[in-house]
Write a protein that holds these residues in place. Structure first.
Motif, PDB file in Angstrom:
ATOM      1  N   LYS A  16     -14.495  -0.092   2.171  1.00 61.51           N
ATOM      2  CA  LYS A  16     -13.936   0.419   3.416  1.00 61.51           C
ATOM      3  C   LYS A  16     -12.631   1.110   3.075  1.00 61.51           C
ATOM      4  CE  LYS A  16     -12.698  -0.776   8.170  1.00 61.51           C
ATOM      5  NZ  LYS A  16     -12.609  -1.861   9.183  1.00 61.51           N
ATOM      6  N   TRP A  72      -8.483  -4.957  -3.547  1.00 63.46           N
ATOM      7  CA  TRP A  72      -7.625  -4.480  -2.454  1.00 63.46           C
ATOM      8  C   TRP A  72      -6.583  -3.548  -3.040  1.00 63.46           C
ATOM      9  CZ3 TRP A  72      -2.433  -4.432  -1.528  1.00 63.46           C
ATOM     10  CH2 TRP A  72      -1.997  -4.208  -0.208  1.00 63.46           C
ATOM     11  N   GLU A  73      -6.391  -2.412  -2.380  1.00 59.85           N
ATOM     12  CA  GLU A  73      -5.403  -1.455  -2.864  1.00 59.85           C
ATOM     13  C   GLU A  73      -4.787  -0.712  -1.691  1.00 59.85           C
ATOM     14  OE1 GLU A  73      -5.919   1.432  -6.426  1.00 59.85           O
ATOM     15  OE2 GLU A  73      -6.440   2.623  -4.656  1.00 59.85           O
ATOM     16  N   GLN A  74      -3.486  -0.501  -1.772  1.00 55.77           N
ATOM     17  CA  GLN A  74      -2.791   0.337  -0.799  1.00 55.77           C
ATOM     18  C   GLN A  74      -1.787   1.196  -1.545  1.00 55.77           C
ATOM     19  OE1 GLN A  74      -1.682  -1.161   3.093  1.00 55.77           O
ATOM     20  NE2 GLN A  74       0.366  -0.289   2.901  1.00 55.77           N
ATOM     21  N   LEU A  77     -13.523  -9.078  -5.734  1.00 50.74           N
ATOM     22  CA  LEU A  77     -12.911  -8.489  -4.548  1.00 50.74           C
ATOM     23  C   LEU A  77     -11.782  -7.584  -5.003  1.00 50.74           C
ATOM     24  CD1 LEU A  77     -12.624 -11.696  -2.330  1.00 50.74           C
ATOM     25  CD2 LEU A  77     -14.382  -9.914  -2.153  1.00 50.74           C
ATOM     26  N   SER A 130      -2.068  -3.068  -6.044  1.00 50.68           N
ATOM     27  CA  SER A 130      -3.494  -3.328  -6.231  1.00 50.68           C
ATOM     28  C   SER A 130      -3.700  -4.775  -6.648  1.00 50.68           C
ATOM     29  CB  SER A 130      -4.090  -2.392  -7.293  1.00 50.68           C
ATOM     30  OG  SER A 130      -3.496  -2.600  -8.559  1.00 50.68           O
ATOM     31  N   HIS A 131      -4.803  -5.341  -6.201  1.00 45.47           N
ATOM     32  CA  HIS A 131      -5.166  -6.715  -6.540  1.00 45.47           C
ATOM     33  C   HIS A 131      -6.676  -6.773  -6.745  1.00 45.47           C
ATOM     34  CE1 HIS A 131      -1.190  -8.203  -5.266  1.00 45.47           C
ATOM     35  NE2 HIS A 131      -1.310  -7.328  -4.276  1.00 45.47           N
ATOM     36  N   GLU A 132      -7.080  -7.423  -7.823  1.00 49.08           N
ATOM     37  CA  GLU A 132      -8.505  -7.634  -8.065  1.00 49.08           C
ATOM     38  C   GLU A 132      -8.725  -9.055  -8.543  1.00 49.08           C
ATOM     39  OE1 GLU A 132     -11.073  -4.569  -9.826  1.00 49.08           O
ATOM     40  OE2 GLU A 132     -11.573  -6.048 -11.377  1.00 49.08           O
ATOM     41  N   SER A 183     -16.674   3.910   5.453  1.00 51.35           N
ATOM     42  CA  SER A 183     -17.214   2.701   4.841  1.00 51.35           C
ATOM     43  C   SER A 183     -18.618   2.996   4.341  1.00 51.35           C
ATOM     44  CB  SER A 183     -17.239   1.532   5.839  1.00 51.35           C
ATOM     45  OG  SER A 183     -18.047   1.856   6.951  1.00 51.35           O
ATOM     46  N   ARG A 226      -5.745   3.341   1.948  1.00 50.80           N
ATOM     47  CA  ARG A 226      -6.098   1.927   1.778  1.00 50.80           C
ATOM     48  C   ARG A 226      -7.543   1.819   1.341  1.00 50.80           C
ATOM     49  NH1 ARG A 226      -3.460   2.775   6.538  1.00 50.80           N
ATOM     50  NH2 ARG A 226      -1.414   1.763   6.817  1.00 50.80           N
ATOM     51  N   ASP A 227      -7.806   0.865   0.461  1.00 51.06           N
ATOM     52  CA  ASP A 227      -9.154   0.668  -0.060  1.00 51.06           C
ATOM     53  C   ASP A 227      -9.428  -0.816  -0.161  1.00 51.06           C
ATOM     54  OD1 ASP A 227     -11.621   1.012  -1.225  1.00 51.06           O
ATOM     55  OD2 ASP A 227     -10.856   1.505  -3.215  1.00 51.06           O
ATOM     56  N   ARG A 228     -10.516  -1.262   0.455  1.00 47.37           N
ATOM     57  CA  ARG A 228     -10.961  -2.648   0.373  1.00 47.37           C
ATOM     58  C   ARG A 228     -12.391  -2.637  -0.160  1.00 47.37           C
ATOM     59  NH1 ARG A 228      -6.490  -1.879   2.027  1.00 47.37           N
ATOM     60  NH2 ARG A 228      -5.448  -2.797   3.822  1.00 47.37           N
TER      61      ARG A 228
END
Length: 810
Positions: free
Chosen positions: A482, A417-419, A415, A396-398, A532, A456-458
């Protein structure tokens, strides 16, 4: 500003804040929690200030227009909190279902449909964070040992704007104590306890904070814990009709598995954090944390066998190992505060479980045992057991920026991002099973699951707050997201044993799928689904004065859809939650009395409902909608300088708003018009009780040169059902209402403290969950036959536990 001047100002502020916070905290709490020595108390002492980060910035709890319950370091120590189930009873809006350590599903505000907690099910509806990083894996959150924790924050209601998909109904945040360059500090705690009619346990834990310079420090934390067992696996037998017909003797026993107190747990773990101030503006905080947990036996008992007793026939254990590396970077660019938070999490679970109930009931009802042979063609003992290897990976990144919170117009934006992946291997085994009946390459295996699920999550998110007047503020926020869910691999029987045409038989029908996958013979499932949208939040806050405010909030939460393993079923759709809420934060009597609360109305649509279907496969179908009405509140009262009262409650009226028929249209839309619904309109939702509350009284007093205390706490929960469907409720039964009473007393002097405690004083057998080993009913919807519903299991609260704890601070 120079670094030395900034350090001096920080030291002055910290001392001032510490004096405010610790005036009402007993010395024993501070020693056992690893806090600094106490300051003198007086009759003018008010309640401690509670700082939270619910809105991703540090704020006083009483100024945050969000329903937040915060448990600080001292409170966690006072209540002997070691794990999730300990602090969950102090969070009225939180409910849960648990099969034991490392296998807990969390819910908030009644948003629960009775998920079976199997793999490839819906994502959690409550997000759990460790500092800035999400730790909610696909199948549930990590089982974090609670020590050297600054606070636990529970944010009720949808937090979809700032926290995203897995915070549909709420968020729980575990905030650790950070390295401190100002001074050396260390502490350790030793604990012994015994469980009524069970075994003994022990705990050793400690931390050390070492300044490396005036701009860097390291904090090391470690723990070793043994929990004694209290479930007995007693002697028993099963008689299989098919085996008896073939051999004349169909009785099998568990004589080689009999053991008292066989559900013991060993937990070892640690955390290392480094804090480096690069300059006056930028700080790095890398952290590594890991834990190894060895669990034996099962944490459920069979009431038909006896109190805290089961009759199980095959090995039962779980080995849950995980580690997480995280990095937080904080700084300033111009007038903006900038935060980056990233983490990599790896978790491996190796487990085995008894599955004899499935074998027995399927043989009694369907004659399943007549098809279980060895290589010589002889019918054998059909008792199954389960072996699982689950590997979880999460990145994960924020990145977010926020403006000056003291300004009239302020914002936060970011922003995300996670996988995450779940590498699933599940083998249902029968010792001696014929090799020509097994999936190719998997001996003794009747059913194999070898799959990889990827989520996945954006997202991009932001909130803007405008102080319209000095007393009135308005906030608007939105999260654009998304999501993508995929599931690929093999599941089913071998080619020689395929009563439902699944497994290798499916691959044989389509030769293009005959590709090895992680050791499985072929691929018979390869699907993905995307979603989304956006989740908005609006808030108005009116501050009467510095001690009282009221707010109105509208917020939405969501949970992505996903893939059903059974290929004939359509994907399940996302479900959404709308929250309408009025809340208040108030302080009275010169901050000696604090009363907070909220009333809310929730509209839950396209409910994701999971259950065990044919062959024990998880099936997820959307179940239309539900309405939830509720009120929650908490109170803290410093009655005198020595006596404090604290408590909380939640009243939750959660009901279906349309029939649940158990069927959907081809596109997954739920069908609600049926003659005999499985759960009619108005059915109370499962898992969450209608009322849950707790009350704690603590009195501190001097005793011959010592600081002494006595404390009593009582928690109460009304009855609940574990399942949504009425026929299943009739078999499994209701989890009755119960109350739990805890007592503790202790003394402290200088830097050490000793405490005696009793949990569950009256040894109540409160059911926290009821479950079965396999489907409650058989797979034929036109002629449902009771199966494992004839043998429901209860997962109880811990029996009466008496413990002694010693702590010392350096």
């Amino acid at each position: 500003m120079t670094r030395s001047r900034r350090r001096k100002l920080e030291r002055i502020r910290a001392q001032s804040r510490t004096q405010r916070v610790l005036k009402s905290v007993p010395l024993a709490s501070m020693v056992l929690a690893g806090l600094p020595p106490a300051f003198s108390q007086n009759d003018d002492t008010g309640l401690e200030q509670v700082v939270v980060t619910a809105q991703k910035r540090e704020e006083d709890l009483q100024s945050v227009p969000v329903s937040v319950t915060a448990l600080g370091t001292a409170k966690l120590a006072d209540m002997q909190v070691k794990e999730f189930t300990d602090y969950a009873k102090l969070l009225p809006s939180v409910s849960y279902q648990s099969l034991g350590p490392g296998a807990t599903t969390v819910y908030m505000r009644g948003i629960a449909s009775g998920e079976n907690a199997n793999h490839s099910g819906p994502l959690p509806s409550v997000g759990i964070y460790l500092d800035e990083q999400p730790i909610t894996t696909i199948q549930g959150a990590l089982d974090i040992h609670v020590y050297d924790i600054a606070r636990v924050e529970a944010l009720s209601g949808p937090q979809g704007t700032l926290y995203g998909a897995s915070s549909q109904a709420g968020t729980i945040r575990i905030i650790t104590n950070k390295p401190d360059p100002r001074a050396f500090a260390a502490s350790y705690d030793l604990q012994m306890e015994t469980v009524a009619r069970g075994d003994r346990g022990y705990l050793g834990e400690g931390f050390v904070n070492v300044p490396l310079s005036d701009s860097a420090a390291v904090r090391l934390v470690g723990w070793a814990r043994h929990d004694g067992g209290y479930i007995d696996n007693v002697l028993g037998s099963l008689t299989y009709p098919s085996l008896q017909a073939a051999t004349g003797d169909g009785t099998v026993t568990n004589a080689d598995r009999v053991k008292k107190n066989y559900n013991d747990v060993d937990t070892y773990g640690g955390r290392a954090a480094l804090k480096i101030d690069l300059d006056d503006a930028w700080t790095l905080t890398p952290t590594v944390m890991g834990q190894a947990q060895k669990t034996n036996g099962a944490f459920a008992y069979d009431p038909k066998v006896g109190d805290l007793k089961v009759v199980h026939f095959r090995p039962e254990f779980q080995r849950d190992n995980w580690w997480q590396a995280a990095l937080t970077i904080e700084g300033k660019i111009a007038n903006l505060d900038v935060v980056y938070a990233g983490a990599h999490l790896k978790r491996d679970i190796h487990s085995s479980a008894d599955y004899a109930d499935y074998s027995y009931f399927y043989d009694v009802v369907y004659g399943y045992g007549a098809y279980i042979y060895n290589d010589a063609g002889q019918i054998i003992d059909p008792t199954q057991y389960f072996l699982g290897n689950d590997a979880f990976y999460k990145d994960s990144h924020e990145l977010r920026v926020s403006s000056d919170p003291t300004k009239r117009l302020k914002f936060v934006a970011g922003l995300f991002w996670e996988q995450q992946e779940h590498d699933i291997e599940q083998r249902y085994k029968i010792d001696g099973f014929a090799s020509f009946l097994t999936p190719t390459g998997w001996p003794d295996t009747i059913w194999l699951t070898e799959q990889v699920r990827t989520d996945r999550d954006r997202a991009a998110f932001g909130e803007v707050t405008l102080d319209i007047t000095p007393k009135l503020s308005a906030t608007a926020g939105v999260r654009f997201f998304k999501a993508n869910n995929s599931l690929k691999g093999f599941f089913g029987y071998g080619l020689g044993f395929s009563p439902s045409g699944s497994g290798e038989a499916q691959c044989a029908a389509d030769r293009t799928q005959w590709v090895e996958f992680h050791g499985a013979p072929c691929i018979n499932l390869d699907k993905n689904v995307e979603a989304s949208g956006n989740t908005p939040r609006y808030n108005l806050t009116y501050r009467f004065d510095d001690a009282r405010l009221v707010y109105v909030t509208y917020a939405e939460g969501f949970r992505p859809g996903g893939i059903n393993r059974r290929s004939i079923l359509p994907p399940y759709k996302p479900d959404y939650l709308k929250n309408y809420e009025i809340g208040w934060k108030t302080s009275w009597l010169n901050n000696r009395l604090r009363v907070n609360g909220a009333v809310y109305y929730l509209d839950w649509t396209d409910i994701q409902f999971s259950y065990l279907g044919l062959n024990g496969l998880t099936e997820i179908k959307n179940a239309n909608k539900a309405k939830v009405k509720g009120v929650e509140g908490d109170i803290d009262w410093a009655v005198t300088s020595g006596l404090t009262l604290s408590g909380g409650f939640a009243y939750t009226d959660a009901k279906l708003a349309a029939n649940y028929c158990g069927t959907t249209q081809a596109d997954g839309t739920p069908i609600t018009d049926c003659a005999d619904p499985l759960a009619p309109d108005g059915t109370r939702l499962p898992v969450s009780s209608k009322f849950k509350g707790h009350l704690t009284a603590r009195y501190g007093f001097p005793l011959k040169g010592f600081e002494a205390h006595v404390q009593g706490s009582i928690g109460y929960r009304t009855s609940v059902f574990a399942d949504l469907r009425l026929p299943d409720r009739a078999l499994v039964g209701e989890q009755p209402a119960y109350a739990m009473t805890d007592l503790s007393t202790g003394v402290s002097r200088d830097t050490y403290a000793i405490e005696l405690y009793v949990h569950n004083l009256f040894d109540k057998r409160g059911d926290t969950y009821r479950t079965t080993e396999c489907s409650i009913y058989g797979p034929d919807p036109d002629n449902p036959q009771p199966l494992c519903g004839l043998r429901p299991y209860s997962i109880p609260d811990m029996p009466r536990t008496v413990g002694l704890r010693f702590g010392q601070r350096f």
